[in-house]
Design a protein around this motif. Structure first.
Motif, PDB file in Angstrom:
ATOM      1  N   GLU A 175       0.826  -1.206   0.000  1.00 29.06           N
ATOM      2  CA  GLU A 175       0.000   0.000   0.000  1.00 29.06           C
ATOM      3  C   GLU A 175       0.861   1.258   0.000  1.00 29.06           C
ATOM      4  OE1 GLU A 175      -2.827   0.014   3.175  1.00 29.06           O
ATOM      5  OE2 GLU A 175      -3.601  -1.991   2.697  1.00 29.06           O
ATOM      6  N   GLY A 176       0.316   2.324  -0.582  1.00 27.07           N
ATOM      7  CA  GLY A 176       1.009   3.599  -0.598  1.00 27.07           C
ATOM      8  C   GLY A 176       0.022   4.733  -0.766  1.00 27.07           C
ATOM      9  N   HIS A 177       0.563   5.950  -0.880  1.00 23.60           N
ATOM     10  CA  HIS A 177      -0.268   7.136  -1.055  1.00 23.60           C
ATOM     11  C   HIS A 177       0.306   8.028  -2.149  1.00 23.60           C
ATOM     12  CE1 HIS A 177      -1.531   5.734   2.932  1.00 23.60           C
ATOM     13  NE2 HIS A 177      -2.699   6.250   2.594  1.00 23.60           N
ATOM     14  N   PHE A 178      -0.598   8.662  -2.867  1.00 21.87           N
ATOM     15  CA  PHE A 178      -0.263   9.451  -4.048  1.00 21.87           C
ATOM     16  C   PHE A 178      -0.852  10.844  -3.878  1.00 21.87           C
ATOM     17  CE2 PHE A 178      -1.847  10.222  -8.636  1.00 21.87           C
ATOM     18  CZ  PHE A 178      -0.730  10.976  -8.961  1.00 21.87           C
ATOM     19  N   ILE A 179       0.015  11.857  -3.976  1.00 24.61           N
ATOM     20  CA  ILE A 179      -0.430  13.246  -3.927  1.00 24.61           C
ATOM     21  C   ILE A 179       0.140  13.972  -5.135  1.00 24.61           C
ATOM     22  CG2 ILE A 179       1.510  14.048  -2.496  1.00 24.61           C
ATOM     23  CD1 ILE A 179      -0.545  15.827  -0.994  1.00 24.61           C
ATOM     24  N   HIS A 180      -0.642  14.872  -5.712  1.00 25.93           N
ATOM     25  CA  HIS A 180      -0.161  15.603  -6.888  1.00 25.93           C
ATOM     26  C   HIS A 180      -0.611  17.052  -6.813  1.00 25.93           C
ATOM     27  CE1 HIS A 180      -4.180  14.776  -8.794  1.00 25.93           C
ATOM     28  NE2 HIS A 180      -4.043  13.612  -8.168  1.00 25.93           N
ATOM     29  N   THR A 181      -0.101  17.883  -7.686  1.00 25.55           N
ATOM     30  CA  THR A 181      -0.325  19.321  -7.539  1.00 25.55           C
ATOM     31  C   THR A 181      -1.692  19.782  -8.019  1.00 25.55           C
ATOM     32  OG1 THR A 181       0.905  19.647  -9.611  1.00 25.55           O
ATOM     33  CG2 THR A 181       2.104  20.000  -7.551  1.00 25.55           C
ATOM     34  N   TYR A 182      -2.187  19.211  -9.134  1.00 21.74           N
ATOM     35  CA  TYR A 182      -3.422  19.719  -9.741  1.00 21.74           C
ATOM     36  C   TYR A 182      -4.491  18.638  -9.850  1.00 21.74           C
ATOM     37  CZ  TYR A 182       0.135  23.049 -11.316  1.00 21.74           C
ATOM     38  OH  TYR A 182       1.192  23.933 -11.374  1.00 21.74           O
ATOM     39  N   MET A 183      -5.732  19.051  -9.659  1.00 25.29           N
ATOM     40  CA  MET A 183      -6.848  18.118  -9.799  1.00 25.29           C
ATOM     41  C   MET A 183      -6.969  17.639 -11.244  1.00 25.29           C
ATOM     42  SD  MET A 183      -8.173  17.585  -6.857  1.00 25.29           S
ATOM     43  CE  MET A 183      -9.822  16.935  -7.172  1.00 25.29           C
ATOM     44  N   HIS A 184      -6.786  18.573 -12.197  1.00 27.08           N
ATOM     45  CA  HIS A 184      -6.889  18.257 -13.625  1.00 27.08           C
ATOM     46  C   HIS A 184      -6.412  19.464 -14.415  1.00 27.08           C
ATOM     47  CE1 HIS A 184     -10.498  20.783 -13.532  1.00 27.08           C
ATOM     48  NE2 HIS A 184     -10.914  20.055 -12.502  1.00 27.08           N
ATOM     49  N   ASP A 185      -6.360  19.342 -15.717  1.00 23.25           N
ATOM     50  CA  ASP A 185      -5.932  20.427 -16.596  1.00 23.25           C
ATOM     51  C   ASP A 185      -7.031  21.470 -16.709  1.00 23.25           C
ATOM     52  OD1 ASP A 185      -4.487  21.946 -18.337  1.00 23.25           O
ATOM     53  OD2 ASP A 185      -4.380  20.457 -19.937  1.00 23.25           O
ATOM     54  N   ASP A 186      -6.679  22.730 -16.524  1.00 23.92           N
ATOM     55  CA  ASP A 186      -7.645  23.826 -16.638  1.00 23.92           C
ATOM     56  C   ASP A 186      -6.874  25.135 -16.568  1.00 23.92           C
ATOM     57  OD1 ASP A 186     -10.037  25.142 -16.893  1.00 23.92           O
ATOM     58  OD2 ASP A 186     -10.987  24.235 -15.138  1.00 23.92           O
ATOM     59  N   ASN A 187      -7.555  26.237 -16.698  1.00 26.68           N
ATOM     60  CA  ASN A 187      -6.951  27.560 -16.536  1.00 26.68           C
ATOM     61  C   ASN A 187      -7.859  28.427 -15.677  1.00 26.68           C
ATOM     62  OD1 ASN A 187      -4.449  27.681 -18.192  1.00 26.68           O
ATOM     63  ND2 ASN A 187      -5.846  27.054 -19.824  1.00 26.68           N
ATOM     64  N   PRO A 188      -7.409  28.850 -14.465  1.00 26.32           N
ATOM     65  CA  PRO A 188      -6.162  28.410 -13.829  1.00 26.32           C
ATOM     66  C   PRO A 188      -6.238  26.952 -13.386  1.00 26.32           C
ATOM     67  CG  PRO A 188      -7.444  29.732 -12.304  1.00 26.32           C
ATOM     68  CD  PRO A 188      -8.159  29.811 -13.621  1.00 26.32           C
ATOM     69  N   LEU A 189      -5.083  26.393 -13.057  1.00 29.21           N
ATOM     70  CA  LEU A 189      -5.011  24.993 -12.657  1.00 29.21           C
ATOM     71  C   LEU A 189      -5.532  24.829 -11.228  1.00 29.21           C
ATOM     72  CD1 LEU A 189      -1.513  24.369 -14.189  1.00 29.21           C
ATOM     73  CD2 LEU A 189      -3.529  22.976 -14.741  1.00 29.21           C
ATOM     74  N   PRO A 190      -6.529  23.953 -11.013  1.00 32.33           N
ATOM     75  CA  PRO A 190      -7.084  23.768  -9.672  1.00 32.33           C
ATOM     76  C   PRO A 190      -6.188  22.893  -8.800  1.00 32.33           C
ATOM     77  CG  PRO A 190      -8.229  22.349 -11.232  1.00 32.33           C
ATOM     78  CD  PRO A 190      -7.246  23.158 -12.037  1.00 32.33           C
ATOM     79  N   SER A 191      -5.920  23.355  -7.572  1.00 40.27           N
ATOM     80  CA  SER A 191      -5.046  22.632  -6.653  1.00 40.27           C
ATOM     81  C   SER A 191      -5.653  21.305  -6.212  1.00 40.27           C
ATOM     82  CB  SER A 191      -4.769  23.481  -5.407  1.00 40.27           C
ATOM     83  OG  SER A 191      -4.014  24.633  -5.726  1.00 40.27           O
TER      84      SER A 191
END
Length: 237
Positions: free
Chosen positions: A167-183
Motif C-alpha cells: 500500500e502507498g499514497h499518491f499526492i499531486h499538484t493539480y486536480m486536472h488540466d484547466d486555466n487556472p489549474l485547480p489545486s
C-alpha cells in the motif's frame, strides 16, 4: 477510503502536474517512492532528471532555451542520514536544513508556502521517508492557497506509521488540466505498490500523458539494509 488504481488515476488525468507516491512494496521489504514532473510550457518541458549525490536534481535539457529557472530547477530528492526527502520544489532544501537542525518535517515547512505563480498558486507537495532499525514510516505534506486566494496558506500534513505491505499514497499538484489549474484536494490517494521496481516504473511512465510527461524518478529502499535501487526516465534523451 477506497483503494484506487494508480494506473487509472494517471491515465484519466491529462495533467496532474507533479506527483509523489510513497509506500511499501507488496512483499513488505522495500520502502518505495516515485516522483514525476509534467509540463505544458516549453520551459517546463525543457528538463531532465540527473543524479546528484544520493538524490537527484532537475536541469535544462537545452540550456539555450531555458527561460525562467526559478520554479523548475531544483533538487526534488535529497537524503539526510536515514531520511529520504522528496518534493516538487526547492523546499527539499528547506526540509533538509530544518531536519538537520532537529526540526520536524512539519516545523521545517512553516517558513514556506505555495509557489508564487499566480493565478495557479501551485501547491508545494513534499514527502519524507524514515527508515530506522528495520522499520519504516513516512509523511506527506501539501501547502496550498485558500481555494485560489493567495492571502491565506492552508497547511496539511499526513503521517503514516507502520505502513502496510503493498500500500502507498499518491499526492499531486493539480486536480486536472484547466486555466487556472485547480489545486489538489483532500487526503493523498490510497494506491497499491508492486514488488518490482521496473514494473512500477513502467506502470507510472506509460500511464502519464504522452504530451505532458517530462521525467520520472523511482526508488526502492531495502528496509533491512538501507540499500536502494533507482530508476530515472527522461522524455528528453
Amino acid at each position: 477510503m477506497k483503494m484506487l488504481s494508480l494506473e487509472q488515476e494517471l491515465k484519466e488525468n491529462s495533467y496532474p502536474g507533479r506527483g509523489i507516491v510513497i509506500g511499501k512494496s507488496a512483499d513488505g521489504t522495500k520502502a518505495v517512492t516515485a516522483y514525476f514532473i509534467m509540463g505544458r510550457s516549453s520551459n517546463s518541458r525543457n528538463r531532465v532528471f540527473v543524479t546528484e549525490g544520493e538524490g537527484i536534481r532537475t536541469e535544462a535539457f537545452d540550456p539555450s532555451k531555458l527561460e525562467d529557472p526559478s520554479l523548475i530547477i531544483y533538487a526534488p530528492v535529497r537524503v539526510l542520514g536515514n531520511k529520504t526527502i522528496v518534493t516538487n520544489g526547492d523546499q527539499t532544501d528547506t526540509i533538509y536544513d530544518g531536519m538537520d537542525k532537529q526540526l520536524t518535517f512539519e516545523q521545517s515547512l512553516r517558513i514556506r508556502e505555495f509557489e508564487p505563480d499566480g493565478p495557479n498558486y501551485t501547491p508545494r507537495i513534499s514527502g519524507v521517508m524514515h527508515i530506522e532499525n528495520a522499520t519504516f514510516n513516512y509523511a506527506m505534506s501539501i501547502l496550498k492557497s485558500n481555494n485560489g486566494n493567495p492571502d491565506a496558506c492552508n497547511r496539511y500534513t499526513f503521517a503514516y506509521e507502520n505502513p502496510v505491505a503493498g500500500e502507498g499514497h499518491f499526492i499531486h499538484t493539480y486536480m486536472h488540466d484547466d486555466n487556472p489549474l485547480p489545486s489538489f484536494e483532500g487526503e493523498p490517494k490510497w494506491v497499491s505498490i508492486p514488488d518490482d521496481i521496473d514494473e512500477f516504473t513502467n506502470l507510472v511512465w506509460t500511464s502519464l500523458n504522452e504530451d505532458n510527461k517530462v521525467s520520472l524518478f523511482v526508488r526502492y529502499i531495502d528496509i533491512a539494509t538501507g540499500k536502494y535501487d533507482t530508476r530515472i526516465v527522461n522524455k528528453n534523451q
